[in-house]
Design a protein around this motif. Structure first.
Motif, PDB file in Angstrom:
ATOM      1  N   GLY A 180       5.847  63.369  -4.705  1.00 21.43           N
ATOM      2  CA  GLY A 180       5.784  64.180  -5.906  1.00 21.43           C
ATOM      3  C   GLY A 180       5.424  65.631  -5.667  1.00 21.43           C
ATOM      4  O   GLY A 180       5.527  66.461  -6.569  1.00 21.43           O
ATOM      5  N   TYR A 181       4.996  65.957  -4.446  1.00 17.27           N
ATOM      6  CA  TYR A 181       4.560  67.318  -4.139  1.00 17.27           C
ATOM      7  C   TYR A 181       5.652  68.150  -3.470  1.00 17.27           C
ATOM      8  O   TYR A 181       5.460  69.352  -3.248  1.00 17.27           O
ATOM      9  N   GLY A 182       6.767  67.512  -3.111  1.00 19.12           N
ATOM     10  CA  GLY A 182       7.745  68.178  -2.273  1.00 19.12           C
ATOM     11  C   GLY A 182       7.318  68.076  -0.813  1.00 19.12           C
ATOM     12  O   GLY A 182       6.215  67.622  -0.499  1.00 19.12           O
ATOM     13  N   ASP A 183       8.176  68.500   0.098  1.00 27.20           N
ATOM     14  CA  ASP A 183       7.868  68.378   1.523  1.00 27.20           C
ATOM     15  C   ASP A 183       8.008  69.702   2.273  1.00 27.20           C
ATOM     16  O   ASP A 183       8.189  69.725   3.493  1.00 27.20           O
ATOM     17  N   ALA A 184       7.864  70.807   1.577  1.00 28.20           N
ATOM     18  CA  ALA A 184       7.997  72.120   2.220  1.00 28.20           C
ATOM     19  C   ALA A 184       6.968  72.304   3.330  1.00 28.20           C
ATOM     20  O   ALA A 184       7.241  72.969   4.342  1.00 28.20           O
ATOM     21  N   TYR A 185       5.800  71.689   3.187  1.00 29.67           N
ATOM     22  CA  TYR A 185       4.738  71.863   4.175  1.00 29.67           C
ATOM     23  C   TYR A 185       5.108  71.242   5.529  1.00 29.67           C
ATOM     24  O   TYR A 185       4.667  71.737   6.578  1.00 29.67           O
ATOM     25  N   ALA A 218      -2.943  70.366   7.444  1.00 27.59           N
ATOM     26  CA  ALA A 218      -3.746  71.588   7.386  1.00 27.59           C
ATOM     27  C   ALA A 218      -5.059  71.431   8.153  1.00 27.59           C
ATOM     28  O   ALA A 218      -5.530  72.380   8.796  1.00 27.59           O
ATOM     29  N   THR A 219      -5.644  70.234   8.113  1.00 24.69           N
ATOM     30  CA  THR A 219      -6.897  69.997   8.830  1.00 24.69           C
ATOM     31  C   THR A 219      -6.670  70.030  10.336  1.00 24.69           C
ATOM     32  O   THR A 219      -7.424  70.675  11.085  1.00 24.69           O
ATOM     33  N   VAL A 220      -5.636  69.341  10.798  1.00 22.02           N
ATOM     34  CA  VAL A 220      -5.320  69.358  12.221  1.00 22.02           C
ATOM     35  C   VAL A 220      -5.024  70.781  12.677  1.00 22.02           C
ATOM     36  O   VAL A 220      -5.498  71.232  13.725  1.00 22.02           O
ATOM     37  N   ASP A 221      -4.256  71.514  11.893  1.00 24.27           N
ATOM     38  CA  ASP A 221      -3.916  72.901  12.232  1.00 24.27           C
ATOM     39  C   ASP A 221      -5.171  73.747  12.401  1.00 24.27           C
ATOM     40  O   ASP A 221      -5.357  74.419  13.420  1.00 24.27           O
ATOM     41  N   PHE A 275       4.617  76.209   0.233  1.00 21.12           N
ATOM     42  CA  PHE A 275       3.902  76.305   1.509  1.00 21.12           C
ATOM     43  C   PHE A 275       3.640  77.763   1.862  1.00 21.12           C
ATOM     44  O   PHE A 275       4.522  78.602   1.774  1.00 21.12           O
ATOM     45  N   THR A 276       2.402  78.029   2.276  1.00 18.34           N
ATOM     46  CA  THR A 276       2.033  79.336   2.806  1.00 18.34           C
ATOM     47  C   THR A 276       1.427  79.125   4.192  1.00 18.34           C
ATOM     48  O   THR A 276       0.489  78.338   4.336  1.00 18.34           O
ATOM     49  N   ALA A 277       1.942  79.798   5.196  1.00 20.16           N
ATOM     50  CA  ALA A 277       1.444  79.625   6.564  1.00 20.16           C
ATOM     51  C   ALA A 277      -0.020  80.033   6.641  1.00 20.16           C
ATOM     52  O   ALA A 277      -0.396  81.109   6.172  1.00 20.16           O
ATOM     53  N   ALA A 301       8.123  70.969   7.130  1.00 19.41           N
ATOM     54  CA  ALA A 301       8.929  71.926   7.900  1.00 19.41           C
ATOM     55  C   ALA A 301       8.112  73.166   8.228  1.00 19.41           C
ATOM     56  O   ALA A 301       8.234  73.738   9.324  1.00 19.41           O
ATOM     57  N   GLY A 302       7.246  73.572   7.293  1.00 20.96           N
ATOM     58  CA  GLY A 302       6.427  74.761   7.509  1.00 20.96           C
ATOM     59  C   GLY A 302       5.508  74.618   8.705  1.00 20.96           C
ATOM     60  O   GLY A 302       5.455  75.497   9.581  1.00 20.96           O
ATOM     61  N   PHE A 303       4.784  73.505   8.780  1.00 14.16           N
ATOM     62  CA  PHE A 303       3.867  73.301   9.907  1.00 14.16           C
ATOM     63  C   PHE A 303       4.616  73.051  11.211  1.00 14.16           C
ATOM     64  O   PHE A 303       4.212  73.535  12.276  1.00 14.16           O
TER      65      PHE A 303
END
Length: 360
Positions: free
Chosen positions: A343-348, A301-304, A35-37, A350-352
């Motif tokens: 399969g992608y992980g869930d880092a995004y 990401a779209t909502v953000d 995840f990258t902010a 917590a990031g968002f």
């Protein structure tokens, strides 16, 4: 100056170098996405309060787009953003009706998701803008595209990058001997940079690889035209060893063609989107590779990005959702049966949530 012919040894070394370059290109897409902010933290709930977004896909029959919108609804519910899908069958007249509905019902945002060229509904885009409704696009423009002047902001995706991944995968997995059948929809603008990426990488890393045939089928005709066209191509060109349906929902019509022609296991199939039924095809040995994107990640990401624009902040210029290659070695990570977001992980997540001030 006279040209100098390469000897067999030199040509062989050049071919091997191209295959190695292709394999190196693929390496980052085999690692779990990070995840990258996409911007500075902000109070997303305060921004979203009372706002409404109408999401118009190019066709509600596309399970990939349906999945994104369903997840945007869930994200929106937590933030206080009402997300509504304008269901349609891919007809421009239906898209026009969606604009009329959004203007009439006081929506704040119209999201054109993955396939609707704002230029095809330019009067409606202009009317929405004049009515105070911001028109935004997501998962549509390649970074190389010029945004329509009446569109407020665009969350781009690297379609050209996708084409490069597909080409390099074909090169690497045929040891530089790819004879490719591509299936495209050229009326969808992202097809152009995507196919350009394929051409660019074939020229750079495998001049002897070739696209034997391109099948161009409109989105509304996939169900009737892809299967017979693929069957005919495979029968007419027995040297085809790779099929690239550039959008993976096309694969449901490619697989019956490879079965009926006896080409399952002989011809490799590589595609893009990460739709679960296509990932299941990989587990079943019917498709070989799928470049996946987490639909939930796309939804966040779209909502953000759209909220940032709607609330007067700078919107990111890209979705920033990483691509991830699924093949027989890791497709089990997507679940049995496969899921859109597994399969992608869930880092995004917590990031968002941290970015939006939800977990403070």
């Amino acid at each position: 100056m006279a040209s100098v012919a390469l000897g067999a040894g030199a040509a062989s070394a050049q071919d091997a170098s191209g295959v190695e370059n292709a394999r190196k290109f693929l390496e980052p897409y085999l690692a779990k996405p990070a995840f990258t902010a996409p911007g500075e933290p902000f109070d997303a709930k305060a921004c979203a309060a009372g706002k409404k977004m109408l999401s118009i896909p190019n066709s509600s029959a596309n399970p990939f787009l349906k999945g994104i919108i369903d997840r945007m609804k869930k994200v929106g519910d937590e933030l206080g953003l009402e997300v509504v899908e304008w269901e349609n069958q891919g007809q421009p007249s239906q898209w026009v009706q969606g604009f009329e509905f959004a203007i009439r019902d006081g929506f704040d945002i119209i999201d054109l998701i993955s396939g609707i060229d704002p230029g095809t509904v330019a009067p409606q885009v202009r009317a929405a803008k004049e009515a105070g409704v911001k028109v935004m696009t997501s998962h549509f423009y390649d970074p190389s595209f010029d945004q329509h002047p009446d569109v407020s902001s665009s969350l781009t995706i690297g379609f050209n990058e996708v084409g490069k991944i597909l080409a390099n995968w074909a090169i690497a997995n045929t040891d530089g001997k790819a004879n490719i059948l591509t299936i495209v929809s050229r009326e969808v603008p992202p097809t152009i940079p995507l196919t350009a990426g394929i051409d660019e990488m074939l020229a750079a890393n495998c001049p002897d690889c070739r696209i034997v045939q391109e099948i161009n089928v409109g989105v509304t005709e996939w169900a009737t035209k892809i299967q017979p066209a693929v069957q005919a191509a495979l029968q007419a060109n027995p040297d085809i060893n790779v099929i690239i349906p550039i959008y993976d929902s096309m694969s449901q019509f490619v697989v019956p063609a490879t079965r009926l022609t006896g080409k399952v296991g002989q011809v490799k199939v590589a595609t893009f989107n990460g739709t679960p039924f296509v990932l299941d095809f990989i587990a079943q040995g019917l498709v070989d590779m799928n470049i996946g994107e987490s639909l939930d990640w796309i939804a966040y990401a779209t909502v953000d990005g759209h909220l940032r624009d709607a609330c007067g902040m700078e919107s990111p210029t890209a979705l920033n959702v990483p691509f991830y290659i699924f093949d027989k070695d890791n497709v089990a990570d997507a679940g049995t049966p496969a899921q859109f977001d597994t399969g992608y992980g869930d880092a995004y997540v917590a990031g968002f949530r941290t970015l939006w001030g939800l977990d403070q």
